[in-house]
Design a protein around this motif. Structure first.
Motif, PDB file in Angstrom:
ATOM      1  N   ARG A  27       5.488  -6.576   3.501  1.00 14.02           N
ATOM      2  CA  ARG A  27       4.970  -7.671   4.331  1.00 14.02           C
ATOM      3  C   ARG A  27       5.024  -7.282   5.787  1.00 14.02           C
ATOM      4  NH1 ARG A  27       6.832 -13.553   2.292  1.00 14.02           N
ATOM      5  NH2 ARG A  27       5.888 -13.444   0.206  1.00 14.02           N
ATOM      6  N   GLY A  28       4.061  -7.759   6.543  1.00  9.90           N
ATOM      7  CA  GLY A  28       4.055  -7.525   7.985  1.00  9.90           C
ATOM      8  C   GLY A  28       4.145  -6.040   8.287  1.00  9.90           C
ATOM      9  N   ARG A  29       5.135  -5.664   9.086  1.00  9.33           N
ATOM     10  CA  ARG A  29       5.262  -4.264   9.467  1.00  9.33           C
ATOM     11  C   ARG A  29       6.348  -3.564   8.664  1.00  9.33           C
ATOM     12  NH1 ARG A  29       2.691  -2.948  14.327  1.00  9.33           N
ATOM     13  NH2 ARG A  29       4.257  -1.518  15.108  1.00  9.33           N
ATOM     14  N   GLN A  30       6.752  -4.158   7.543  1.00 12.13           N
ATOM     15  CA  GLN A  30       7.811  -3.535   6.732  1.00 12.13           C
ATOM     16  C   GLN A  30       7.296  -2.269   6.036  1.00 12.13           C
ATOM     17  OE1 GLN A  30       9.741  -6.267   3.947  1.00 12.13           O
ATOM     18  NE2 GLN A  30      10.521  -4.429   2.901  1.00 12.13           N
ATOM     19  N   VAL A  31       8.022  -1.179   6.186  1.00 10.60           N
ATOM     20  CA  VAL A  31       7.655   0.080   5.536  1.00 10.60           C
ATOM     21  C   VAL A  31       8.902   0.727   4.931  1.00 10.60           C
ATOM     22  CG1 VAL A  31       5.538   0.781   6.747  1.00 10.60           C
ATOM     23  CG2 VAL A  31       7.749   1.127   7.849  1.00 10.60           C
ATOM     24  N   THR A  32       8.731   1.374   3.778  1.00  9.68           N
ATOM     25  CA  THR A  32       9.845   2.013   3.088  1.00  9.68           C
ATOM     26  C   THR A  32       9.468   3.451   2.751  1.00  9.68           C
ATOM     27  OG1 THR A  32      10.104  -0.120   1.996  1.00  9.68           O
ATOM     28  CG2 THR A  32      11.500   1.678   1.208  1.00  9.68           C
ATOM     29  N   ALA A  33      10.357   4.381   3.067  1.00 11.12           N
ATOM     30  CA  ALA A  33      10.112   5.791   2.711  1.00 11.12           C
ATOM     31  C   ALA A  33      10.505   5.993   1.261  1.00 11.12           C
ATOM     32  CB  ALA A  33      10.933   6.696   3.612  1.00 11.12           C
ATOM     33  N   ALA A  84       2.280   8.527   7.824  1.00 14.75           N
ATOM     34  CA  ALA A  84       2.177   7.525   6.764  1.00 14.75           C
ATOM     35  C   ALA A  84       2.422   6.124   7.338  1.00 14.75           C
ATOM     36  CB  ALA A  84       3.165   7.840   5.650  1.00 14.75           C
ATOM     37  N   ILE A  85       3.426   6.000   8.209  1.00 19.00           N
ATOM     38  CA  ILE A  85       3.709   4.704   8.847  1.00 19.00           C
ATOM     39  C   ILE A  85       2.492   4.263   9.663  1.00 19.00           C
ATOM     40  CG2 ILE A  85       5.132   3.520  10.578  1.00 19.00           C
ATOM     41  CD1 ILE A  85       7.411   5.501   9.860  1.00 19.00           C
ATOM     42  N   CYS A  86       1.953   5.208  10.442  1.00 19.89           N
ATOM     43  CA  CYS A  86       0.770   4.924  11.275  1.00 19.89           C
ATOM     44  C   CYS A  86      -0.357   4.370  10.409  1.00 19.89           C
ATOM     45  CB  CYS A  86       0.338   6.204  11.981  1.00 19.89           C
ATOM     46  SG  CYS A  86      -1.223   6.080  12.862  1.00 19.89           S
ATOM     47  N   HIS A  87      -0.574   4.988   9.257  1.00 21.69           N
ATOM     48  CA  HIS A  87      -1.674   4.496   8.417  1.00 21.69           C
ATOM     49  C   HIS A  87      -1.360   3.126   7.806  1.00 21.69           C
ATOM     50  CE1 HIS A  87      -5.469   4.742   6.393  1.00 21.69           C
ATOM     51  NE2 HIS A  87      -4.868   4.138   5.375  1.00 21.69           N
ATOM     52  N   CYS A  88      -0.090   2.905   7.437  1.00 17.96           N
ATOM     53  CA  CYS A  88       0.304   1.590   6.901  1.00 17.96           C
ATOM     54  C   CYS A  88      -0.028   0.494   7.913  1.00 17.96           C
ATOM     55  CB  CYS A  88       1.811   1.559   6.620  1.00 17.96           C
ATOM     56  SG  CYS A  88       2.289   2.463   5.148  1.00 17.96           S
ATOM     57  N   TRP A  89       0.173   0.771   9.188  1.00 17.50           N
ATOM     58  CA  TRP A  89      -0.024  -0.230  10.235  1.00 17.50           C
ATOM     59  C   TRP A  89      -1.459  -0.292  10.751  1.00 17.50           C
ATOM     60  CZ3 TRP A  89       5.037   0.916  13.496  1.00 17.50           C
ATOM     61  CH2 TRP A  89       6.136   0.476  12.749  1.00 17.50           C
ATOM     62  N   ARG A  90      -2.095   0.855  10.875  1.00 18.66           N
ATOM     63  CA  ARG A  90      -3.445   0.892  11.455  1.00 18.66           C
ATOM     64  C   ARG A  90      -4.532   0.862  10.400  1.00 18.66           C
ATOM     65  NH1 ARG A  90      -4.792   3.512  16.524  1.00 18.66           N
ATOM     66  NH2 ARG A  90      -6.574   4.193  15.306  1.00 18.66           N
ATOM     67  N   MET A 122       0.848  -1.193   0.000  1.00 18.54           N
ATOM     68  CA  MET A 122       0.000   0.000   0.000  1.00 18.54           C
ATOM     69  C   MET A 122       0.887   1.248   0.000  1.00 18.54           C
ATOM     70  SD  MET A 122      -3.162   0.924   2.556  1.00 18.54           S
ATOM     71  CE  MET A 122      -2.164   0.727   4.025  1.00 18.54           C
ATOM     72  N   ARG A 123       0.541   2.187  -0.883  1.00 18.62           N
ATOM     73  CA  ARG A 123       1.270   3.449  -0.950  1.00 18.62           C
ATOM     74  C   ARG A 123       0.500   4.518  -0.202  1.00 18.62           C
ATOM     75  NH1 ARG A 123       4.280   5.680  -6.165  1.00 18.62           N
ATOM     76  NH2 ARG A 123       5.969   4.188  -6.102  1.00 18.62           N
ATOM     77  N   VAL A 124       1.076   5.064   0.842  1.00 23.55           N
ATOM     78  CA  VAL A 124       0.388   6.049   1.668  1.00 23.55           C
ATOM     79  C   VAL A 124       1.093   7.396   1.592  1.00 23.55           C
ATOM     80  CG1 VAL A 124      -0.364   6.618   4.006  1.00 23.55           C
ATOM     81  CG2 VAL A 124      -0.344   4.237   3.259  1.00 23.55           C
TER      82      VAL A 124
END
Lengths: 201, 201
Positions: A22-28, A149-155, A1-3
């Motif tokens: 995957r999982g909680r992986q996030v990339t800026a 953005a991270i918060c939205h990726c996770w929540r 997902m792109r936030v």
């Protein structure tokens, strides 16, 4: 997902793009701070912020825009400008059919640091760590946009599922209420007929 | 002068067009209330309000847009939505190079009723009278938008003159300060040369 995460503001407006894996992986993918001088006309400041938001939306094509929910109680002097900046960004997203979601500052802090009352330095430190960045994002508005953005990726996905479940429950409840109401109507009609029948006899 | 008056709001947004003539003569050309349902997505509500504002600006071509200045202190629950609605309307004006001006509720009340603390009924009554309308404008948001436009017709030209005078005064002060500073530099350079000359002799 792109936030696309947005920390709205007239003087400094943080915008960030984060992709979840995957999982909680996030990339800026990108982060920037749009600045407008305080002696500029309000309409021109909003236009500058709106134009920047349109550019980000068109270039990066995020699936969702996450904006910090502003409360009138906090920082009365800047709250109105913050709301106006958030408003024109929500408008830019709406014009492109990109859904807009809101998260409160404490939700964002809790998501990235584990505590809803973390300070700016803690948020910046955790954002740097989570995204594996070499240097801390500066200014704080950039870090805040990334945190959103991270918060939205996770929540976000959980929130959507909750909202869907709620909608389904509401629909079921509506159908049940309709059934009960029609059953009652039938019953009262039967009663009435019985009463009329008795009187008639 | 053609003024578009706006009483911003998400649920009801009053928009009015008033033209000023000689002296205090004002004529209402149009008035409407844009409504958006509270269960609609915020981005969609802002889009509806923005679209209506764009339509008004393009059709009526006002020379200036007068918007009610919102304070975070009043009605905390709706202040953010009000600010956001005002923001997208200011944006629409900015995109068309139409200047945007703000008036506080008490300035508007004082302009049309003579008292900054008049209630909604008094404002409506005076607006009806001033504009020579057959029936009272309804709802209150329509009357408020008309009152804002009237307020700007009457106060706007004076405000612009005051702002211009202020700018001229600022420019004069800047020039004077620059002159004093350069005179001081010359004086200190002369002194220094004199001192060096004395030491050299």
């Amino acid at each position: 997902m792109r936030v696309m995460g947005v920390d709205p503001g007239l003087t400094r407006c943080g915008i960030a793009l984060v992709e979840s894996g995957r999982g909680r992986q996030v990339t800026a993918l990108d982060v920037d701070v749009v600045r407008t001088p305080s002696d500029m006309d309000l309409a021109e400041r909003l236009l500058a912020i709106y134009t920047a938001a349109c550019h980000w939306l068109d270039v990066h094509q995020p699936e969702v825009v996450a904006i910090e929910r502003v409360f009138a109680q906090n920082q009365v002097s800047t709250a109105m400008g913050t709301a106006q900046a958030g408003g024109v960004i929500a408008l830019a997203a709406g014009q492109r059919d990109v859904p807009v979601r809101f998260h409160t500052p404490s939700e964002v802090k809790a998501a990235v640091t584990g505590s809803g009352r973390a300070d700016k330095a803690q948020v910046t430190t955790m954002v740097t760590k989570i995204l594996g960045m070499q240097t801390k994002p500066r200014p704080a508005d950039a870090a805040d946009a990334l945190a959103l953005a991270i918060c939205h990726c996770w929540r976000g996905p959980m929130q959507e599922r909750m909202a869907q479940a709620q909608q389904q429950a509401d629909a079921l409840a509506r159908r049940h209420r309709a059934k009960v109401a029609s059953a009652r109507q039938v019953a009262s009609a039967t009663e009435q007929r019985a009463a009329t029948g008795q009187r008639g006899s």
